[in-house]
Design an enzyme around this catalytic site. Structure first.
Site, PDB file in Angstrom:
ATOM      1  N   ARG A  16      19.685   6.207   8.904  1.00 32.02           N
ATOM      2  CA  ARG A  16      18.273   5.855   9.070  1.00 32.02           C
ATOM      3  C   ARG A  16      17.507   6.961   9.790  1.00 32.02           C
ATOM      4  O   ARG A  16      16.729   7.700   9.199  1.00 32.02           O
ATOM      5  CB  ARG A  16      18.135   4.532   9.840  1.00 32.02           C
ATOM      6  N   ASP A  17      17.763   7.137  11.065  1.00 36.37           N
ATOM      7  CA  ASP A  17      17.033   8.135  11.848  1.00 36.37           C
ATOM      8  C   ASP A  17      17.311   9.537  11.322  1.00 36.37           C
ATOM      9  O   ASP A  17      16.440  10.411  11.349  1.00 36.37           O
ATOM     10  CB  ASP A  17      17.443   8.029  13.326  1.00 36.37           C
ATOM     11  N   HIS A 206      19.697   7.860  23.741  1.00 36.27           N
ATOM     12  CA  HIS A 206      19.369   8.410  22.427  1.00 36.27           C
ATOM     13  C   HIS A 206      18.713   9.777  22.650  1.00 36.27           C
ATOM     14  O   HIS A 206      17.576   9.857  23.114  1.00 36.27           O
ATOM     15  CB  HIS A 206      18.402   7.442  21.717  1.00 36.27           C
ATOM     16  N   HIS A 208      17.639  13.736  21.267  1.00 35.15           N
ATOM     17  CA  HIS A 208      17.400  14.719  20.212  1.00 35.15           C
ATOM     18  C   HIS A 208      17.705  16.106  20.763  1.00 35.15           C
ATOM     19  O   HIS A 208      17.649  16.336  21.975  1.00 35.15           O
ATOM     20  CB  HIS A 208      15.961  14.624  19.710  1.00 35.15           C
ATOM     21  N   CYS A 239      11.400  13.012  13.604  1.00 36.67           N
ATOM     22  CA  CYS A 239      10.456  11.889  13.568  1.00 36.67           C
ATOM     23  C   CYS A 239       9.165  12.320  12.903  1.00 36.67           C
ATOM     24  O   CYS A 239       8.563  13.315  13.318  1.00 36.67           O
ATOM     25  CB  CYS A 239      10.181  11.394  14.994  1.00 36.67           C
ATOM     26  N   ASN A 248      18.900  14.567  15.812  1.00 36.59           N
ATOM     27  CA  ASN A 248      19.593  13.895  16.908  1.00 36.59           C
ATOM     28  C   ASN A 248      20.819  14.701  17.313  1.00 36.59           C
ATOM     29  O   ASN A 248      21.294  15.555  16.567  1.00 36.59           O
ATOM     30  CB  ASN A 248      20.061  12.501  16.457  1.00 36.59           C
TER      31      ASN A 248
END
Length: 300
Positions: A16-17, A206, A208, A239, A248
Site C-alpha cells: 500500500r504505502d 513509521h 521514511h 506520499c 519507507n
C-alpha cells in the site's frame, strides 16, 4: 543502560504505502504475487491496499480485488480515509482498517480537505461503527515530527492527537515521520514520551528514509521501548501529498539490523529480497537498498 526488546513485530506496508505513489501502473497479479512472497518470508501483519478515490490515487483502484484474493495470513490492514472508504473496505471483507490524520493542519487540508480537528470529528463515528462491528482499528498519525508546509511539530500536539484516537477506540497508533526529516534524538524523545503518557496501547514507529536516517531512527525508537515497526520491502514508498518524501525504511535492512542485534522478528531477509525481486521490474525506480544489493550480487 537501555534494554532493547527481545522480539519485534514487522508490519509490512509495501503493497500500500510502497506502491501508492508509484507512477507506473502495477498489475493486480503482480501485487498479489508480491504480497504472497512477503507472507512466505514470515510477514504476519501487512498493509494490503487503500480504499481511496482512484481519481487521486489510481494505483489503488483494484483495492476490493486485492482484499478478496490475497491469502489471509495474520492481520491485514487496509487504509480507509473516511466513512465511504470504510464502507467499501467492509464490503470487500476487510477485518482491520487503518484511518489517518496529520498533526499538521496544512497537511490535512492538502490531503483530505479538512483541518486536524475536522478530520477527528469526521472519523469519530466511523471508528465507533467499526468497533461495534469488531473491526481492529489502526490510527496513523502523519507528520508527527515535521510537516513539509509547517515545519517542526510540537511533541505535545502529537501526544494530544494520539490520546484523542485512544479515547475514540483505536487499537493501535502508527506514528510517522512522513517526510523523513526526524533525527535519532527526536525519535527517542517522542516515542519515550508516548510510551510514558499512553501506556497499554499498541505503538508502532513509521519512518521514511528521505535523509538516510531511518535505520538510526529505528534504533533510537528501539531504545525508547518500541517493539513494532512499519517497513516497506525494497524501501518503496512516498506520499502524493508530502513533496520530497521518499520511500519507507526498507524491510530487509531493518530485519538485518535486528538480526545482528539478536532481536527476533520471524522474518527471513533473503525471502524478503526474493519478494522485492518480484516487484522490482514493475516499479519506476531502481531498488538500491543495502541488503537487496547484496542479494542481487549473490552475497546474501
Amino acid at each position: 543502560m537501555f534494554i532493547l526488546p527481545e522480539k519485534i513485530k514487522i508490519i509490512e506496508v509495501g503493497p500500500r504505502d510502497g506502491l501508492q505513489n508509484e507512477s507506473r501502473h502495477v498489475q493486480e497479479d503482480d501485487k498479489l504475487a508480491f504480497i504472497e512472497a512477503l507472507q512466505n518470508a514470515g510477514i504476519s501483519e501487512m498493509e494490503l491496499t487503500s480504499f481511496v478515490s482512484p481519481k487521486w490515487v489510481p494505483q489503488m483502484a483494484d483495492a476490493p480485488t486485492i482484499v478478496k484474493k490475497a491469502k489471509h495470513i495474520g492481520r491485514q490492514f487496509v487504509l480507509a480515509p473516511n466513512a465511504k472508504g470504510a464502507e467499501l473496505a467492509l464490503e470487500a471483507g476487510a477485518q482491520s482498517i487503518a484511518v489517518f490524520v496529520g498533526v499538521s493542519n496544512t497537511f490535512n487540508q492538502k490531503n483530505i480537505n479538512r483541518t486536524t480537528q475536522e478530520s477527528l470529528e469526521a472519523l469519530d463515528p466511523v471508528i465507533s461503527t467499526l468497533k461495534d462491528k469488531g473491526i481492529f482499528v489502526r490510527a496513523c498519525i502523519s507528520t508527527a515530527f515535521y510537516c513539509p508546509y509547517e515545519g517542526k511539530m510540537d511533541p505535545d500536539a502529537v501526544v494530544a492527537l494520539c490520546k484523542r484516537f485512544v479515547a475514540m477506540g483505536a487499537d493501535e497508533l502508527s506514528v510517522a515521520d512522513t517526510i523523513g526529516r526526524a533525527n535519532p534524538q527526536e525519535s527517542y524523545e517522542l516515542f519515550k514520551k508516548l510510551k510514558e503518557e499512553i501506556p497499554g496501547i499498541l505503538l508502532t514507529a513509521h519512518f521514511h528514509d528521505t535523509r538516510k536516517m531511518a535505520l538510526a531512527n529505528t534504533f533510537a525508537a528501539l531504545q525508547a521501548g518500541i517493539d513494532r515497526f512499519d517497513t516497506s520491502a525494497g524501501g518503496l514508498g512516498g506520499c502524493p501529498f508530502a513533496p520530497g518524501a521518499t520511500g519507507n525504511v526498507a524491510t530487509e535492512d531493518v530485519v538485518n539490523m535486528l538480526d545482528t542485534l539478536g532481536i527476533e522478528t520471524g522474518v527471513d531477509v533473503k525471502k524478503v529480497c526474493e519478494a522485492v525481486a518480484l516487484i522490482a521490474p514493475h516499479v519506476s525506480r531502481p531498488i538500491e537498498t543495502g541488503m537487496y544489493r547484496l542479494f542481487v550480487n549473490g552475497q546474501l
